[in-house]
Motif scaffolding. Structure first.
Motif, mmCIF file in Angstrom:
data_model
loop_
_atom_site.group_PDB
_atom_site.id
_atom_site.type_symbol
_atom_site.label_atom_id
_atom_site.label_comp_id
_atom_site.label_asym_id
_atom_site.label_seq_id
_atom_site.Cartn_x
_atom_site.Cartn_y
_atom_site.Cartn_z
ATOM 1 N N GLY A 116 0.818 -1.217 0.000
ATOM 2 C CA GLY A 116 0.000 0.000 0.000
ATOM 3 C C GLY A 116 0.849 1.263 0.000
ATOM 4 O O GLY A 116 0.538 2.245 -0.683
ATOM 5 N N LEU A 117 1.929 1.238 0.771
ATOM 6 C CA LEU A 117 2.833 2.396 0.812
ATOM 7 C C LEU A 117 3.508 2.607 -0.538
ATOM 8 O O LEU A 117 3.617 3.745 -1.017
ATOM 9 C CB LEU A 117 3.887 2.201 1.904
ATOM 10 N N LYS A 118 3.954 1.534 -1.174
ATOM 11 C CA LYS A 118 4.604 1.658 -2.480
ATOM 12 C C LYS A 118 3.642 2.207 -3.531
ATOM 13 O O LYS A 118 4.015 3.073 -4.342
ATOM 14 C CB LYS A 118 5.147 0.302 -2.941
ATOM 15 N N VAL A 119 2.420 1.730 -3.545
ATOM 16 C CA VAL A 119 1.419 2.220 -4.517
ATOM 17 C C VAL A 119 1.103 3.687 -4.245
ATOM 18 O O VAL A 119 0.981 4.498 -5.167
ATOM 19 C CB VAL A 119 0.148 1.345 -4.473
ATOM 20 N N THR A 120 0.988 4.045 -2.972
ATOM 21 C CA THR A 120 0.712 5.443 -2.614
ATOM 22 C C THR A 120 1.863 6.353 -3.044
ATOM 23 O O THR A 120 1.634 7.457 -3.563
ATOM 24 C CB THR A 120 0.479 5.571 -1.098
#
Length: 150
Positions: A116-120
């Motif tokens: 989720g952090l990488k996509v954000t």
């Protein structure tokens, strides 16, 4: 414009004034004797903007190949870009995204928040680049140093 050292660049512009319809007997260009006073007066009347006026040089020339004599006044204007706008809007946010991206490598791989952090981060950088597309200058003969990865 030379954009290679953007946003820490200095530009020099040349402006030549000459009358095409009047000779020197009909039109008199005033000589600019004091270059420093010309620069100082122009700096005092400068508005707040993206550029800082550094120097103005003026010279008078007379082409000898004309039928009647005509003088030319040539102004050479040197300006420097104020980089603080680009540091705040471009360099600092990209640096923050870079720190978050490197920090995500130290997260535990089993946590679901890592994806989720990488996509954000990817979406945030995409939105930042879309916003900066309107602010950054688009005409250049070569890619600025700030855009080179190696």
């Amino acid at each position: 414009m030379d954009m290679y050292t953007f946003p820490f660049d200095t530009q020099t512009c040349t402006l030549t004034l000459k009358s095409s319809g009047y000779s020197d007997k009909e039109l008199i260009f005033a000589d600019v004797n004091n270059q420093q006073s010309l620069t100082t007066e122009s700096q005092q009347n400068q508005t707040m903007g993206e550029w800082e006026l550094l120097n103005i040089n003026a010279s008078t020339t007379q082409p000898s190949n004309l039928v009647f004599s005509q003088h030319c006044i040539t102004y050479q204007i040197t300006i420097r870009r104020k980089p603080m706008l680009y540091i705040i809007n471009l360099i600092f946010p990209v640096f923050c995204f870079l720190v978050l991206d490197v920090a995500s490598f130290f997260m535990n791989a089993s946590e679901s928040e890592k994806l989720g952090l990488k996509v954000t981060l990817l979406l945030s950088i995409s939105v930042l680049l879309l916003i900066l597309n309107d602010k950054l200058p688009s005409t250049a003969s070569q890619m600025p140093l700030i855009g080179k990865s190696t």
